[in-house]
Write a protein that holds these residues in place. Structure first.
Motif, mmCIF file in Angstrom:
data_model
loop_
_atom_site.group_PDB
_atom_site.id
_atom_site.type_symbol
_atom_site.label_atom_id
_atom_site.label_comp_id
_atom_site.label_asym_id
_atom_site.label_seq_id
_atom_site.Cartn_x
_atom_site.Cartn_y
_atom_site.Cartn_z
ATOM 1 N N TRP A 12 0.853 -1.194 0.000
ATOM 2 C CA TRP A 12 0.000 0.000 0.000
ATOM 3 C C TRP A 12 0.880 1.232 0.000
ATOM 4 N N ASP A 13 0.345 2.324 -0.536
ATOM 5 C CA ASP A 13 1.105 3.566 -0.626
ATOM 6 C C ASP A 13 0.139 4.734 -0.408
ATOM 7 N N ASP A 14 0.695 5.932 -0.388
ATOM 8 C CA ASP A 14 -0.094 7.157 -0.223
ATOM 9 C C ASP A 14 -0.782 7.240 1.139
ATOM 10 N N PHE A 15 0.015 7.040 2.164
ATOM 11 C CA PHE A 15 -0.477 7.283 3.528
ATOM 12 C C PHE A 15 -0.231 8.752 3.851
ATOM 13 N N PHE A 16 -1.283 9.495 3.939
ATOM 14 C CA PHE A 16 -1.150 10.917 4.285
ATOM 15 C C PHE A 16 -2.039 11.190 5.483
ATOM 16 N N THR A 17 -1.504 11.336 6.560
ATOM 17 C CA THR A 17 -0.328 10.747 7.160
ATOM 18 C C THR A 17 -0.817 10.097 8.442
ATOM 19 N N MET A 18 0.035 9.303 9.078
ATOM 20 C CA MET A 18 -0.397 8.683 10.334
ATOM 21 C C MET A 18 -0.841 9.752 11.337
ATOM 22 N N TRP A 19 -0.183 10.907 11.284
ATOM 23 C CA TRP A 19 -0.520 12.018 12.173
ATOM 24 C C TRP A 19 -2.013 12.380 12.048
ATOM 25 N N ASP A 20 -2.525 12.314 10.811
ATOM 26 C CA ASP A 20 -3.941 12.614 10.574
ATOM 27 C C ASP A 20 -4.814 11.384 10.797
ATOM 28 N N LEU A 21 -4.335 10.248 10.319
ATOM 29 C CA LEU A 21 -5.174 9.045 10.277
ATOM 30 C C LEU A 21 -5.390 8.402 11.635
ATOM 31 N N PHE A 22 -4.384 8.533 12.529
ATOM 32 C CA PHE A 22 -4.477 7.732 13.754
ATOM 33 C C PHE A 22 -5.610 8.182 14.662
ATOM 34 N N ARG A 23 -6.022 9.449 14.532
ATOM 35 C CA ARG A 23 -6.973 9.999 15.513
ATOM 36 C C ARG A 23 -8.293 9.237 15.541
ATOM 37 N N ASN A 24 -8.796 8.881 14.341
ATOM 38 C CA ASN A 24 -10.046 8.115 14.359
ATOM 39 C C ASN A 24 -10.329 7.361 13.060
ATOM 40 N N GLN A 25 -9.577 7.697 11.995
ATOM 41 C CA GLN A 25 -9.863 7.068 10.704
ATOM 42 C C GLN A 25 -9.492 5.582 10.718
ATOM 43 N N VAL A 26 -8.335 5.264 11.291
ATOM 44 C CA VAL A 26 -7.930 3.856 11.317
ATOM 45 C C VAL A 26 -8.901 3.033 12.156
ATOM 46 N N ALA A 27 -9.475 3.668 13.179
ATOM 47 C CA ALA A 27 -10.415 2.944 14.036
ATOM 48 C C ALA A 27 -11.703 2.619 13.271
ATOM 49 N N LEU A 28 -12.066 3.471 12.318
ATOM 50 C CA LEU A 28 -13.231 3.165 11.482
ATOM 51 C C LEU A 28 -12.902 2.042 10.505
ATOM 52 N N TRP A 29 -11.712 2.132 9.870
ATOM 53 C CA TRP A 29 -11.312 1.061 8.950
ATOM 54 C C TRP A 29 -11.272 -0.273 9.693
ATOM 55 N N LEU A 30 -10.744 -0.244 10.913
ATOM 56 C CA LEU A 30 -10.652 -1.495 11.675
ATOM 57 C C LEU A 30 -12.038 -2.127 11.828
ATOM 58 N N LEU A 31 -13.029 -1.297 12.055
ATOM 59 C CA LEU A 31 -14.376 -1.846 12.249
ATOM 60 C C LEU A 31 -15.004 -2.308 10.944
ATOM 61 N N ILE A 32 -15.035 -1.418 9.945
ATOM 62 C CA ILE A 32 -15.825 -1.736 8.759
ATOM 63 C C ILE A 32 -14.992 -2.234 7.583
ATOM 64 N N GLN A 33 -13.657 -2.092 7.660
ATOM 65 C CA GLN A 33 -12.786 -2.574 6.571
ATOM 66 C C GLN A 33 -11.687 -3.473 7.122
ATOM 67 N N PRO A 34 -12.037 -4.489 7.898
ATOM 68 C CA PRO A 34 -10.970 -5.269 8.542
ATOM 69 C C PRO A 34 -10.029 -5.937 7.544
ATOM 70 N N ALA A 35 -10.522 -6.325 6.367
ATOM 71 C CA ALA A 35 -9.639 -7.007 5.413
ATOM 72 C C ALA A 35 -8.622 -6.019 4.836
ATOM 73 N N TYR A 36 -9.116 -4.876 4.356
ATOM 74 C CA TYR A 36 -8.200 -3.857 3.839
ATOM 75 C C TYR A 36 -7.223 -3.411 4.925
ATOM 76 N N TYR A 37 -7.773 -3.268 6.121
ATOM 77 C CA TYR A 37 -6.971 -2.680 7.187
ATOM 78 C C TYR A 37 -5.848 -3.624 7.629
ATOM 79 N N GLU A 38 -6.158 -4.891 7.672
ATOM 80 C CA GLU A 38 -5.116 -5.870 7.993
ATOM 81 C C GLU A 38 -3.999 -5.809 6.944
#
Ligand SMILES: *[C@@H]1O[C@H](CO)[C@@H](O)[C@H](O)[C@H]1NC(C)=O
Ligand SMILES: *[C@@H]1O[C@H](CO)[C@@H](O)[C@H](O)[C@H]1NC(C)=O
Ligand SMILES: *[C@@H]1O[C@H](CO)[C@@H](O)[C@H](O)[C@H]1NC(C)=O
Ligand SMILES: *[C@@H]1O[C@H](CO)[C@@H](O)[C@H](O)[C@H]1NC(C)=O
Ligand SMILES: *[C@@H]1O[C@H](CO)[C@@H](O)[C@H](O)[C@H]1NC(C)=O
Ligand SMILES: *[C@@H]1O[C@H](CO)[C@@H](O)[C@H](O)[C@H]1NC(C)=O
Ligand SMILES: *[C@@H]1O[C@H](CO)[C@@H](O)[C@H](O)[C@H]1NC(C)=O
Ligand SMILES: *[C@@H]1O[C@H](CO)[C@@H](O)[C@H](O)[C@H]1NC(C)=O
Ligand SMILES: *[C@@H]1O[C@H](CO)[C@@H](O)[C@H](O)[C@H]1NC(C)=O
Ligand SMILES: *[C@@H]1O[C@H](CO)[C@@H](O)[C@H](O)[C@H]1NC(C)=O
Ligand SMILES: *[C@@H]1O[C@H](CO)[C@@H](O)[C@H](O)[C@H]1NC(C)=O
Ligand SMILES: *[C@@H]1O[C@H](CO)[C@@H](O)[C@H](O)[C@H]1NC(C)=O
Length: 822
Positions: free
Chosen positions: A385-411
């Motif tokens: 995967w590429d184009d992570f902009f950026t963990m600083w932005d994503l960690f706050r709550n976006q990754v937590a949504l992916w974890l719930l509804i996109q577990p395959a992509y997120y893994e």
């Protein structure tokens, strides 16, 4: 000029598509222009910096127009699209919601009705095009009309795109310029620049292959080589490749002839190569059959080879019809994204809210890009995967949504991040064009991994390596990358201020930049490391738990700010605080300041792992509450947000990530109703279904995802398994969690139509049990893994309904001597 840039695909194409899909079509609610404008009408500046065009969820290809916007001192070209900018090309790769310098905008085509002088194929100012009438966009589809009379329609698959040009009578040309990219008119050091290309014309001009190589951009990346394979549906009467002297002014480290006069193309036949002088390379294809008005093109792209690019084109877009490509895109968005959150869509539904919800989901799934089999750097069985902009932005709550509804992509994303560490030595904070950079504060991939770890995401993730990767961040100072904006500390990856953090326990004001925000972030990063250590290397857990208290060392208990006692403050390496600094300011709030994108006073709320100490430091519950109340008051902000500020005058600034969780902190004093009151009014005030419907840069979907959580009535405290209960915006929500389980969120009594405030929580039940705490954990009653039901009873009364314990502080550490190290 009549420019009217909002458009809507309601009839036409949509109605001509077969209704063969039982799935509800949620794409009809998506407004792809949401965030395309800022506070200045007609200007992208201060808006969402979004991509507008055709793309799949996390697609490699994001096909859209590239524009040049005036005035350039406030232009924003990051997503390619601007409301009024002139079209310079139509290109395959884009990002959405990035800041700093644009990245991508290649490879491109540009349709032209003349190539005679004054048109010079090497000078876009001689052929760029304004637009007339409405731009039209819907999920998987984009249409615009150029001043030249050409209509352009676009759609995309994962690695390919289809472009349909409708020409007026007369000449028809398509320019392919391998040196086209999104420039940064404002400054040179992080602007992209061209480093070479090659093009070959095949099959009498109906096919062309080659590559573009473009370097730099916001993360100061190495050259990105993108191979392309383009085809036309009719053989052109003429096709010629050309070269031209490279006079781009910003060719740092590569040949260019700064301030040369614009050259003219030298036609070369069927092939052109840039050679050692980084010459520009392109081709022009011409049709003079006046009875044929449509020219269609399919283009595949690859990071590996032109063969891959041609195979993607042929496999993914087998016909010349655009509508099946659009339909396939919509199906994929419905299946993979929108259907994961279902709310009532009947007559009674508020359509504005449907637009806000599904548009937000759309923008939170555009980047990163899923690039399986397309990693040019190393062979690996791990996903790429590429184009992570950026963990600083994503960690706050976006990754937590992916974890719930996109577990395959997120893994897959997490495996890919760990693989980057394996082969390049560090997890990225930002990464784009297969290159790590930039770090805005801490090594926040640590938080991303920890959030997944504490919520039990395992699958094929190698957590032994995952732990080693975050431990590297915590222990090894990255080499200094000489970024001109930050003379102290590397911005490429890792933690550039470990030289303070390890010996002092905090980041100092004199030896490093961003002492306040880095101290806060490193503290949470080390808490994250401790959470993974707990399972993977238990002997390490205490070391990092102790370091996670480092924020306490920059808490100046004597500071008085706006009558509030105690605040995070810049502290020198000799132990004294910089007492002269105004803690309600952050200068430019940028790389070389004391804190990034928020003031020390705001960062003083950002200690999610140890709220217990924080509340105590602020003088206890009632002082904490007063301070929270205060920051929501208008005209309290002292930071200069300029035209970027969306009229926000409170200290609380929902437009930047550090404050994302702040409105929810009343839960920590069992006054959940105030969290609802504050956060909901931010949602109402700053988010809407309009072109400027988000408060500033979407930050790769981070702002959009904030709204999704707000509408769900939940907020995740990332790096911990805690979700704070809030108040849903819909009476019924079905969320698909853990691949195929349903979490149902119901809200009876919700009544907020026509300005009513019937959204305060009266009581909550989870799986039929009365729930007296204003939070729950990921594993509680297995609702986030096996599904279940959260039932809110809402009403107009502001009630302190919760009687249970306040949310936990799993990183609670009492330091023996809070004035001098550990
Ligand atoms: C969102 O706003 C656009 C522009 O005003 C409008 O065309 C569209 O219908 C709205 N979406 C919904 C679902 O109401
Ligand atoms: C941009 O330039 C214009 C003049 O062309 C000037 O009026 C304006 O203040 C500048 N804006 C910024 C933000 O620098
Ligand atoms: C187009 O022209 C502008 C203005 O001369 C220039 O800065 C830019 O780099 C050119 N290329 C693109 C793709 O915009
Ligand atoms: C190119 O055009 C010529 C003449 O029309 C034709 O004989 C030939 O087959 C074409 N070649 C290709 C590769 O299409
Ligand atoms: C380009 O060169 C000319 C002649 O030396 C000079 O007048 C002009 O200022 C230069 N432009 C730039 C952008 O450097
Ligand atoms: C079409 O254009 C080509 C190349 O410009 C030219 O050689 C040819 O004569 C033109 N044919 C007609 C029918 O105009
Ligand atoms: C010209 O256009 C007509 C109608 O689209 C088509 O049948 C014919 O093959 C075209 N001729 C050439 C030389 O492309
Ligand atoms: C949620 O799922 C339940 C059970 O299948 C169903 O009865 C309800 O209508 C669904 N609600 C929505 C908004 O889709
Ligand atoms: C994790 O990866 C390392 C190599 O990086 C390997 O030695 C180890 O066996 C892997 N662990 C598992 C559980 O696959
Ligand atoms: C500590 O360092 C700061 C910054 O270098 C300096 O201004 C201050 O005088 C020093 N204080 C002491 C007590 O050494
Ligand atoms: C649910 O998804 C998991 C993970 O993809 C899969 O292993 C399982 O078979 C699925 N169960 C059902 C009932 O579809
Ligand atoms: C629909 O939702 C929007 C956004 O929350 C709100 O402004 C509007 O008042 C609502 N309409 C009704 C009729 O409640």
């Amino acid at each position: 000029m009549s420019y009217q840039t909002f458009g809507w695909l309601a009839v036409g194409l949509a109605s001509s598509l077969p209704a063969t899909h039982a799935q509800h079509d949620f794409t009809q609610y998506v407004n792809p222009f949401l965030g395309s404008e800022g506070v200045i009408p007609g200007q992208a500046f201060g808006g969402g910096d979004i991509f507008v065009g055709a793309a799949l969820p996390f697609g490699v290809v994001k096909l859209g127009i590239d524009t040049y916007e005036f005035p350039t001192n406030i232009s924003t070209l990051n997503g390619g699209y601007t409301p009024k900018g002139k079209v310079t090309g139509i290109s395959m790769l884009h990002e959405s919601g990035t800041g700093g310098a644009p990245k991508y905008g290649f490879p491109a085509q540009m349709p032209l009705t003349t190539i005679e002088a004054p048109v010079n194929l090497l000078d876009n100012e001689t052929y760029w095009q304004g637009r007339v009438g409405y731009d039209v966009a819907s999920v998987g589809y984009f249409k615009t009309n150029l001043e030249s009379g050409i209509t352009v329609e676009l759609s995309a698959s994962r690695h390919a795109g289809i472009l349909e040009y409708t020409f007026p009578e007369g000449e028809k040309h398509i320019l392919v310029d391998t040196s086209h990219y999104l420039p940064y008119p404002n400054r040179a050091y992080d602007s992209q620049f061209y480093t070479g290309g090659e093009l070959e014309i095949l099959q009498n001009g109906s096919l062309y292959t080659g590559y573009s190589s473009i370097a730099n951009g916001w993360n100061l990346g190495t050259p990105v080589i993108i191979y392309f394979c383009g085809e036309f549906d009719s053989v052109p009467n003429d096709a010629e490749a050309f070269t031209g002297r490279n006079t781009f002014p910003v060719g740092r480290h590569f040949r260019s002839f700064n301030n040369g006069t614009v050259p003219n193309p030298i036609f070369e036949g069927t092939t052109a190569r840039s050679g050692p002088l980084s010459n520009r390379v392109g081709a022009v294809f011409s049709w003079n059959n006046s009875s044929s008005v449509k020219i269609r093109s399919r283009i595949g792209v690859s990071f590996i080879s032109t063969e891959h690019a041609c195979a993607f084109k042929n496999d993914e877009i087998p016909s010349w019809e655009i509508s099946p490509v659009v339909q396939a895109a919509r199906d994929e968005w419905n299946r993979d994204v929108f259907s994961k959150i279902q709310v009532p869509v009947d007559e009674s539904a508020n359509r504005t809210r449907l637009a806000m919800l599904y548009s937000s989901l759309y923008f939170s799934h555009l980047i990163p890009s899923k690039r399986d089999g397309e990693n040019p750097l190393w062979q690996s069985d791990e996903p790429s995967w590429d184009d992570f902009f950026t963990m600083w932005d994503l960690f706050r709550n976006q990754v937590a949504l992916w974890l719930l509804i996109q577990p395959a992509y997120y893994e897959e994303m997490i495996r890919s991040l760990i693989d980057i560490w394996r082969h390049e030595g560090y997890l990225p904070d930002g990464r784009s064009g297969n290159y790590n950079g930039l770090v805005q504060g801490g090594s926040n991939a640590d938080n991303v991994l920890a959030d997944a770890y504490v919520k039990g995401l395992r699958g094929a993730i190698n957590w032994t390596d995952g732990y080693l990767a975050v431990k590297k961040d915590a222990e090894v100072l990255p080499y200094f990358d000489f970024n001109p904006v930050a003379p102290l500390g590397s911005l490429k990856e890792g933690r550039g201020a470990l030289d303070d953090w390890i010996p002092l326990g905090y980041v100092s004001a004199d030896r490093n930049h961003l002492c306040v925000s880095k101290s806060v972030e490193y503290a949470l990063n080390d808490f994250s490391v401790s959470q993974i250590a707990a399972g993977e290397m238990p002997g390490d857990q205490d070391i990092y738990m102790k370091r996670s208290a480092g924020w306490q060392l920059i808490w100046n208990h004597d500071a008085v700010v706006r009558n509030f006692k105690g605040s995070l403050a810049p502290r020198f390496s000799n132990g004294t605080f910089d007492e002269t600094y105004d803690l309600t300011q952050c200068g430019d709030c940028n790389w070389a300041d004391y804190s990034y994108e928020a003031t020390p006073f705001e960062y003083s709320f950002v200690v999610p792992h140890d709220m217990e100490n924080l509340i105590q430091f602020m003088g206890g519950v009632s002082h904490f509450e007063d301070r929270l109340d205060y920051i929501f008051q208008p005209n309290t902000s002292n930071a200069e947000l300029g035209a970027n500020g969306l009229g926000i005058t409170s200290i609380m600034n929902i437009g930047n990530e550090p404050d994302f969780a702040t409105p929810y902190l009343y839960n920590y004093i069992n006054k959940q109703y105030k969290s609802v009151q504050r956060s909901r009014s931010l949602g109402y005030q700053y988010f809407s279904n309009t072109t400027n419907g988000i408060p500033g840069n979407s930050d790769a979907g981070a702002l959009n995802t904030w709204l999704v959580w707000q509408m769900l009535g939940l907020y995740p405290i990332v790096t911990t398994p805690v979700y704070l209960l809030q108040s849903p915006w819909f009476p019924d929500i079905n969320l698909t969690v853990n691949h195929n389980h349903t979490l149902r969120i119901r809200a009876s009594g919700l009544d907020d139509s026509d300005g009513r405030q019937g959204y305060y929580v009266q009581s909550v039940e989870i799986n039929g049990q009365p729930w007296t705490k204003n939070w729950f954990q990921h594993s509680d009653l297995d609702i986030m893994t096996r599904g279940g039901e959260i039932a809110f009873e809402l009403g107009p009364e502001m009630t302190m309904w919760e009687t249970g314990e306040v949310p936990p502080s799993p990183g609670h550490v009492v330091l023996g001597d809070s004035t001098g190290g550990f």
